[in-house]
Enzyme design. Structure first.
Site, PDB file in Angstrom:
ATOM      1  CG  HIS A 104      -6.256   1.432   1.241  1.00  0.00           C
ATOM      2  ND1 HIS A 104      -5.360   1.989   0.370  1.00  0.00           N
ATOM      3  CD2 HIS A 104      -5.519   0.754   2.158  1.00  0.00           C
ATOM      4  CE1 HIS A 104      -4.130   1.666   0.731  1.00  0.00           C
ATOM      5  NE2 HIS A 104      -4.207   0.921   1.820  1.00  0.00           N
ATOM      6  CB  CYS A 158      -0.938  -0.010   1.198  1.00  0.00           C
ATOM      7  SG  CYS A 158      -1.957  -1.484   1.226  1.00  0.00           S
ATOM      8  CG  HIS A 193      -1.728   4.483   5.181  1.00  0.00           C
ATOM      9  ND1 HIS A 193      -1.742   4.352   3.817  1.00  0.00           N
ATOM     10  CD2 HIS A 193      -1.901   3.230   5.692  1.00  0.00           C
ATOM     11  CE1 HIS A 193      -1.907   3.068   3.496  1.00  0.00           C
ATOM     12  NE2 HIS A 193      -2.023   2.378   4.619  1.00  0.00           N
TER      13      HIS A 193
END
Lengths: 409, 375
Positions: free
Chosen positions: A336, A170, A303
């Protein structure tokens, strides 16, 4: 001397790195204008998943890009019917860059991804496993490699640069931009395309569900009642250029990238080190590279996946380094998007710097007393934003932060 | 900046250990082929696997559940550090960057994880398997084993990705806070990969790999890892690396290879380690080599070790470094006598060789190259 085709220069002060164009496609919209509109209206773009069955999953939603619009925009000469959705996303994102900066001639392309062409891999496996129709197998296989969407997009616009595809889970998108920043800053390259992409895939969706990292509820980053993430998809590309050269050719400078930090915390393959040391090291390194202090930062795009552990670790790291800097996670609006997330969120920071506002974390109801954070809750707000930090953390304990600054001529 | 090879690690179907694998290659040995099958398919494929015995003795808590790809990578990485005489402590680990070169990644666990979803439903999917399916899982394990806390990157691409990783290392090593960059190329084999490459008409059903044949009969997949520890000083230096490129059609591969060779041939070249593997790559490389350096000695390791995709570029770099250091080159196996390149046909002394080109043409559009020199 390890040469780079004459691109290396003699030792000089690090070059300043300009962003001269950006392209984006995400659940928030196609292009920077639609993205800005969605951010300003704090739009919730998370919808029920229809692409594959989620009947046996806890989580039923994701941030998704509608195929009707995604697939319609591509030229038939690209044999668009055979390309993976991720290729279409990359083509859309790169098209915006090319339209805004037709004179930008990149020397290198650095793109992040997490899952590449996984959904075609899934089709192939299902067809094999269930003795299904394999007539399209060569197309599925051809579109599976992670570099394929990048090369498709480059080819679509006649760009012949070499490409590096970073797969740091990620953190990939932020790592790609950070590495591109280092390439221009060092003088090895003058113009680099950087970004990230990822398209929703069943295997990845189920994977996060199996870890109970995704939520059946709303995505609530940094909320006391946060219960997990929702997935998203998309692509974003930024044109990075030596600032002096960009100004010399009269290119508009949208912002500067001034710092990059990368760290590895080695705690656990899926969980961050609980104290947030890895995240903190990445942020500190970004500040050090930029020669700015934490007090100079006006906005942090976290994040902020809304998982219990990530937000706790990141929250601790942010509150240890920064004193009351506004924080939001725009994943609350669009999910995400894994390898694309860092690139998409870099564009969000770019828009915040250009339009002087703080994007919001939506679905925020209750502050977490354990996290001393100043959350931009539910509504964006106008603000003086000169410097913005974007964080991305991933599986494998990989952490990345980039620092962007409003350009003052 | 100058980069040099400080250490090498090699995990191959001919075993592990630089000296041992190199000696076997010099002696003209090739890996033993084995078959690989799948319970839902009748077709059986032939592959070159890393012998189980070669991996004996590798133990670390992070590798308990790790897939073969991570185990190969860890073994090769540790060998590279050992061959450089580098003892790792916290301070040294902070001054190492890690770059992984991967193509197909952890396909064994990916298939197992997805099989559970397809066979019994999403609710049975294993949370233990999923993290191992991610491309950077091997890098994560190796970083943890070595204690690397700084930069760790996983690059994904085709057979040219190893050279791209070395190019990336050049950028990272401009940071004076780093003393070393460990580059690991790694790959594991699964039936699914064989089937995919067959459908692409790139796979041969049984050995041998016949390099530079006009027939393009195909390659045999293999597995393993190659690791190169780069430092600022060493006997073999990376003198020049071309940033690489890509081709949109196989028929255009030769054009980009020529542009790379044009750049790398600015000085006298003694040796070329080619990526020829029995596919369309061979013709493209032959064409480019004949045009630019028809007199250079050419070697390809793939008939002996197979096509290891993500690990292949590092294997080529290792072969080039070994050839320059040992002043010998192994024979190219199974090449027809009519091949017009100047192939190494037997164990050949190359005592005056100073420079070698590594040319990597991948099966999925990417091309790269670099030049090594012995000091």
């Amino acid at each position: 001397m390890m040469g780079q085709s004459g691109r290396e220069r003699t030792a000089k002060a690090p070059a300043r790195v300009a962003v001269t164009a950006a392209g984006i496609v995400s659940p928030l919209g196609f292009g920077s204008a639609e993205t800005l509109e969605s951010l300003r209206s704090a739009r919730d773009c998370v919808t029920p998943v229809m692409r594959f069955s989620v009947a046996q999953c806890r989580c039923k939603t994701a941030g998704q890009i509608a195929d009707a619009r995604l697939l319609a925009g591509c030229s038939k000469t690209l044999r668009s019917g055979r390309l993976h959705r991720a290729s279409h996303m990359m083509i859309h994102a790169l098209e915006e860059v090319v339209m805004r900066q037709p004179a930008f001639e990149p020397e290198l392309t650095v793109i992040g991804t997490t899952s590449g062409g996984m959904s075609y891999g899934e089709r192939y496996y299902r067809a094999l496993n269930r003795a299904g129709d394999l007539r399209h197998a060569p197309t599925w296989i051809a579109n599976y490699p992670a570099q394929k969407p990048v090369l498709d997009a480059l080819a679509a616009f006649g760009i012949s640069t070499p490409c590096r595809v970073i797969a740091n889970a990620c953190a990939s998108g932020t790592n790609a931009i950070g590495h591109a920043f280092e390439c221009v800053r060092s003088g090895s390259y003058q113009r680099v395309l950087a970004g990230g992409y990822d398209a929703l895939a069943e295997m990845v969706f189920v994977g996060f569900d199996s870890l109970q990292a995704s939520t059946p509820e709303k995505c609530r980053p940094f909320d006391r009642h946060r219960s997990g993430m929702v997935l998203g998809e998309g692509a974003a590309v930024l044109a990075l250029e030596n600032l002096d050269l960009a100004r010399g050719r009269g290119a508009p400078v949208l912002a500067e990238i001034i710092g990059y930090g990368i760290s590895t915390d080695n705690f656990h393959i899926t969980q961050p080190e609980p104290s947030g040391i890895g995240a903190r090291q990445a942020m500190e390194m970004a500040l050090q590279t930029a020669h700015v202090s934490a007090a100079d930062v006006d906005y942090i795009n976290a994040h902020g996946t809304a998982t219990v552990f990530n937000d706790a670790a990141e929250g601790k790291a942010i509150s240890a380094l920064f004193n009351g800097v506004p924080v939001s996670s725009t994943k609350s609006m669009m999910g995400h998007s894994l390898g694309a997330a860092g690139a998409i969120e870099a564009v969000v920071c770019l828009l915040a710097l250009q339009h002087q506002f703080l994007p919001a974390s939506i679905n925020f109801t209750t502050p977490d007393d354990d996290l001393a954070l100043t959350i931009v809750a539910n509504e964006p707000r106008p603000a003086v934003v000169s410097t913005a930090l974007s964080n991305s953390f991933g599986f494998g304990g990989t952490n990345a932060s980039i620092l962007m600054r409003k350009f003052e001529a | 900046m100058s980069l040099a090879i400080a250490g090498i690690g090699w995990v191959t179907p001919l075993g592990t250990g630089i000296d041992s694998v190199w000696e076997r290659l010099l002696n003209g040995e090739e890996a033993s082929a084995t078959t690989i099958s799948e319970d839902f398919a009748e077709r059986v494929y032939t592959v070159f696997r890393v012998p189980e015995l070669a991996m004996k003795g590798l133990a670390h808590p992070r590798l308990r559940r790790a897939s073969a790809i991570s185990r190969f990578a860890a073994a090769a990485g540790l060998h590279a550090l050992e061959s450089a005489g580098l003892k790792l402590d916290t301070q040294t680990a902070e001054r190492i960057a890690l770059i992984f070169a991967i193509s197909n990644g952890g396909v064994i666990y990916t298939k197992r994880f997805y099989r559970e979803i397809v066979s019994t439903g999403a609710h049975t999917a294993s949370p233990l398997l999923f993290p191992e399916t991610v491309f950077n899982a091997p890098a994560s394990h190796v970083a943890a084993i070595l204690g690397v806390t700084g930069a760790s990157y996983t690059l994904v691409g085709d057979g040219a990705v190893g050279i791209a990783a070395i190019n990336m290392a050049n950028e990272l090593m401009k940071n004076e806070a780093l003393d070393y960059c460990l580059i690991v190329g790694t790959e594991e084999i699964d039936w699914l990969l064989c089937d995919a490459y067959r459908r692409w008409r790139l796979l041969r059903m049984a050995p041998p790999i016949e390099p530079y044949s006009n027939q393009n009969r195909g390659m045999i997949l293999s597995e393993g890892a190659g690791a190169v520890l780069l430092a600022r000083n060493g006997v073999v230096s990376i003198e020049h690396a071309h940033p690489g490129g890509y081709f949109s059609k196989r028929t255009k591969a030769a054009k980009i290879l020529k542009s790379i060779l044009r750049d790398l041939c600015q000085t006298e070249i003694d040796l070329v380690i080619s990526s020829a593997n029995g596919t369309f790559i061979d013709g493209a490389e032959s064409q480019a080599l004949r045009e630019f350096i028809p007199n250079a000695l050419v070697y390809t390791v793939k008939p002996a070790l197979g096509e290891s995709v993500g690990a292949a570029g590092l294997w080529q770099v290792i072969a080039a470094a070994q050839a320059l250091c040992s002043a010998e080159i192994p024979p190219v196996l199974h090449a027809d006598s009519s091949v017009s390149l100047r192939l190494s046909r037997s164990r050949t002394p190359i005592s005056n060789a100073q420079r070698a080109i590594v040319l990597s043409c991948g099966l999925n559009q990417q091309v790269a190259g670099l030049r090594l020199a012995i000091r």
